[in-house]
Design a protein around this motif. Structure first.
Motif, short mmCIF file in Angstrom:
data_model
loop_
_atom_site.label_atom_id
_atom_site.label_comp_id
_atom_site.label_asym_id
_atom_site.label_seq_id
_atom_site.Cartn_x
_atom_site.Cartn_y
_atom_site.Cartn_z
N VAL A 1 0.84 -1.19 0.00
CA VAL A 1 0.00 0.00 0.00
C VAL A 1 0.88 1.24 0.00
CG1 VAL A 1 -0.24 -0.10 2.54
CG2 VAL A 1 -1.86 1.24 1.18
N ASP A 2 0.63 2.13 -0.95
CA ASP A 2 1.27 3.45 -0.98
C ASP A 2 0.39 4.39 -0.16
OD1 ASP A 2 3.26 2.55 -2.64
OD2 ASP A 2 2.41 3.42 -4.47
N TYR A 3 0.93 4.88 0.94
CA TYR A 3 0.18 5.81 1.78
C TYR A 3 0.68 7.22 1.51
CZ TYR A 3 -1.71 8.29 5.77
OH TYR A 3 -2.37 9.20 6.56
N SER A 4 -0.24 8.19 1.36
CA SER A 4 0.17 9.56 1.08
C SER A 4 -0.78 10.56 1.72
CB SER A 4 0.25 9.80 -0.43
OG SER A 4 -0.99 9.53 -1.05
N GLU A 5 -0.22 11.74 2.03
CA GLU A 5 -0.99 12.84 2.62
C GLU A 5 -0.54 14.15 1.99
OE1 GLU A 5 -0.39 13.16 6.78
OE2 GLU A 5 -1.34 11.24 7.28
N ILE A 6 -1.46 15.13 1.96
CA ILE A 6 -1.12 16.51 1.62
C ILE A 6 -1.72 17.39 2.70
CG2 ILE A 6 -1.33 18.37 -0.06
CD1 ILE A 6 -1.60 16.30 -2.24
N ARG A 7 -0.87 18.19 3.34
CA ARG A 7 -1.29 19.08 4.42
C ARG A 7 -0.92 20.52 4.06
NH1 ARG A 7 0.73 16.31 10.07
NH2 ARG A 7 0.07 14.15 9.68
N ALA A 8 -1.59 21.48 4.70
CA ALA A 8 -1.24 22.88 4.52
C ALA A 8 -1.67 23.67 5.75
CB ALA A 8 -1.91 23.46 3.27
N GLY A 9 -0.87 24.70 6.08
CA GLY A 9 -1.22 25.53 7.22
C GLY A 9 -0.04 26.35 7.71
N PRO A 10 -0.27 27.25 8.66
CA PRO A 10 0.79 28.08 9.23
C PRO A 10 1.55 27.34 10.32
CG PRO A 10 -1.29 28.68 10.21
CD PRO A 10 -1.60 27.61 9.19
N GLY A 11 2.72 27.87 10.65
CA GLY A 11 3.52 27.28 11.72
C GLY A 11 4.66 28.18 12.13
N PHE A 12 5.47 27.68 13.06
CA PHE A 12 6.64 28.45 13.50
C PHE A 12 7.79 27.51 13.83
CE2 PHE A 12 4.43 27.65 17.54
CZ PHE A 12 5.47 27.19 18.34
N SER A 13 9.00 28.05 13.82
CA SER A 13 10.20 27.35 14.27
C SER A 13 10.91 28.26 15.26
CB SER A 13 11.11 27.05 13.06
OG SER A 13 12.28 26.37 13.48
N TRP A 14 11.08 27.76 16.48
CA TRP A 14 11.60 28.59 17.58
C TRP A 14 12.84 27.92 18.17
CZ3 TRP A 14 9.63 28.11 23.18
CH2 TRP A 14 10.31 29.02 24.01
N ASN A 15 13.95 28.64 18.20
CA ASN A 15 15.15 28.17 18.86
C ASN A 15 15.04 28.48 20.34
OD1 ASN A 15 16.38 28.38 15.93
ND2 ASN A 15 17.83 27.22 17.20
N VAL A 16 14.63 27.49 21.12
CA VAL A 16 14.52 27.66 22.56
C VAL A 16 15.88 28.06 23.12
CG1 VAL A 16 13.88 26.52 24.71
CG2 VAL A 16 12.73 25.90 22.57
N LYS A 17 16.91 27.39 22.64
CA LYS A 17 18.31 27.72 22.88
C LYS A 17 19.05 27.40 21.59
CE LYS A 17 18.54 26.97 27.90
NZ LYS A 17 19.25 26.23 29.00
N PRO A 18 20.28 27.92 21.43
CA PRO A 18 21.04 27.53 20.24
C PRO A 18 21.14 26.01 20.15
CG PRO A 18 22.11 29.37 21.33
CD PRO A 18 20.98 28.94 22.24
N LEU A 19 20.84 25.46 18.98
CA LEU A 19 20.89 24.03 18.66
C LEU A 19 19.76 23.23 19.28
CD1 LEU A 19 24.74 23.32 18.87
CD2 LEU A 19 23.38 24.16 16.94
N ILE A 20 18.77 23.92 19.87
CA ILE A 20 17.55 23.26 20.35
C ILE A 20 16.36 23.96 19.71
CG2 ILE A 20 16.13 22.63 22.33
CD1 ILE A 20 18.58 22.71 24.07
N GLU A 21 15.58 23.21 18.91
CA GLU A 21 14.46 23.79 18.17
C GLU A 21 13.14 23.16 18.55
OE1 GLU A 21 16.60 24.86 13.86
OE2 GLU A 21 14.92 23.45 13.99
N LEU A 22 12.11 23.99 18.58
CA LEU A 22 10.73 23.53 18.73
C LEU A 22 9.97 24.03 17.51
CD1 LEU A 22 8.50 22.18 20.43
CD2 LEU A 22 8.06 24.44 21.43
N ASN A 23 9.35 23.12 16.78
CA ASN A 23 8.61 23.46 15.57
C ASN A 23 7.15 23.04 15.73
OD1 ASN A 23 10.94 24.15 13.50
ND2 ASN A 23 11.58 22.32 14.61
N MET A 24 6.26 23.91 15.27
CA MET A 24 4.84 23.60 15.34
C MET A 24 4.16 24.03 14.05
SD MET A 24 1.47 24.63 15.77
CE MET A 24 1.36 26.25 16.52
N GLN A 25 3.22 23.22 13.59
CA GLN A 25 2.39 23.57 12.44
C GLN A 25 0.98 23.06 12.69
OE1 GLN A 25 3.50 21.94 8.60
NE2 GLN A 25 2.37 23.50 7.48
N ALA A 26 -0.01 23.83 12.25
CA ALA A 26 -1.40 23.42 12.37
C ALA A 26 -2.11 23.82 11.08
CB ALA A 26 -2.07 24.06 13.57
N GLY A 27 -3.19 23.12 10.76
CA GLY A 27 -3.89 23.46 9.53
C GLY A 27 -4.86 22.37 9.12
#
Length: 332
Positions: free
Chosen positions: A241-267
């Motif tokens: 089975v070939d499983y596939s998705e297409i998503r779209a929406g806004p988000g952010f990428s935040w460096n909590v500290k250098p070399l530590i990232e938190l990324n979020m997207q919703a949509g």
């Protein structure tokens, strides 16, 4: 925030070696350093920890988990060798169609080689050998080893392009091309039209980037030997089975500290498809279901460089994620 540094010409390939282009802002680099630049010039050895959880609502709820650990070593100044492991799981609740599996999962090694022969050119070769299935029972027939190859070129400090191919003998389309471009409009705006996650990005602060973008996802799995029989249709035993998705929406990428990232997207999940391509059956559902995605990424510098690595034109490269491109082909 440079974004998840998942190198891949397939995230899953290649999930993306996410790296930015543009003139180096010293203050910004302190708060949001390029993880790619760190691997090439600031560490002989490093490791990455990525953890991601997504939830998709709607009639068919989806719980997505991705855990990946990689070790990277720079050698002969011109090579980065990556090795690690990854576990991914898609769990589905509320199934109404008898042919929908309860889960699709993979447990695989993560192997890649980056080769740079100038500050403008990068070649990546990557493979993810492992087991891809519904994990209703262990079977050596679940083993697969997709391969991705991508070339990235940085003509100047504002523009880069990439092209590559993804090879997977299980997939309906065994060889898929892919790539994209990235362009730095000014100090704050970037056009990041690189698959599988094209985005328009804005730098709100040195440690915070916001974006609007899409996400093309997909992979191929082998179902259990008795999957069809258990669901009243024996022809789907041992099916691919070939499983596939297409998503779209806004988000952010935040460096909590250098070399530590938190990324979020919703949509919105605009399209989801299960393609039993050897059996001539497709099942599509999504209905513009809402989703939220959270990703944590931490880069560890394990050993300082013995020699400074080669200069990087922009400080950052990006290789396209290619194995997910089957989501673009799902309507063919």
């Amino acid at each position: 925030a440079a974004g998840p540094a998942e190198a891949s010409v397939s995230d899953k390939s290649i999930k993306t070696l996410t790296v930015d282009i543009g003139k180096v802002d010293v203050k910004g680099e302190e708060k949001s350093p390029s993880m790619d630049k760190v691997r090439w010039t600031e560490a002989k050895a490093s490791s990455d920890l990525n953890a991601q959880y997504d939830f998709v609502g709607g009639p068919l709820n989806e719980h997505y988990t991705d855990l990946r650990y990689t070790f990277t070593r720079r050698t002969l100044l011109a090579f980065l060798i990556h090795g690690g492991f990854e576990y991914q799981r898609l769990g589905f609740d509320g199934r109404k169609d008898a042919l929908l599996p309860g889960q699709l999962a993979s447990l695989n090694a993560y192997l890649a080689l980056d080769f740079r022969w100038s500050k403008k050119d990068l070649l990546r070769i990557q493979s993810r050998p492992g087991f891809y299935g519904d994990f209703e029972g262990f079977d050596v027939g679940d083993f697969n080893a997709p391969v991705d190859i991508a070339y990235t070129r940085v003509p100047n400090d504002r523009f880069q392009w990439a092209f590559g191919i993804s090879i997977d003998t299980w997939r309906k389309y065994r060889v898929l091309p892919g790539g994209g471009v990235r362009y730095q409009l000014n100090d704050r705006w970037k056009l990041k039209f690189m698959l599988p996650q094209p985005q328009v990005e804005y730098k709100a602060r040195d440690d915070l980037h916001v974006f609007m973008g899409a996400d093309f996802r997909g992979d191929t799995y082998r179902l259990a030997k008795d999957f069809g029989t258990a669901h009243g249709n024996p022809q789907f035993d041992n099916a691919l089975v070939d499983y596939s998705e297409i998503r779209a929406g806004p988000g952010f990428s935040w460096n909590v500290k250098p070399l530590i990232e938190l990324n979020m997207q919703a949509g919105i999940l605009m399209q989801r498809q299960f393609d039993f391509h050897n059996n001539g059956t497709r099942i599509s559902n999504a209905g513009n279901a809402p989703f939220i995605s959270l990703t944590f990424h931490w880069l560890f510098k394990l050993a300082p460089p013995e020699n400074v690595g080669p200069d990087i034109e922009s400080g950052r490269f990006q290789a396209p994620g290619l194995h997910s491109l089957q989501s673009l082909m799902q309507f063919l």
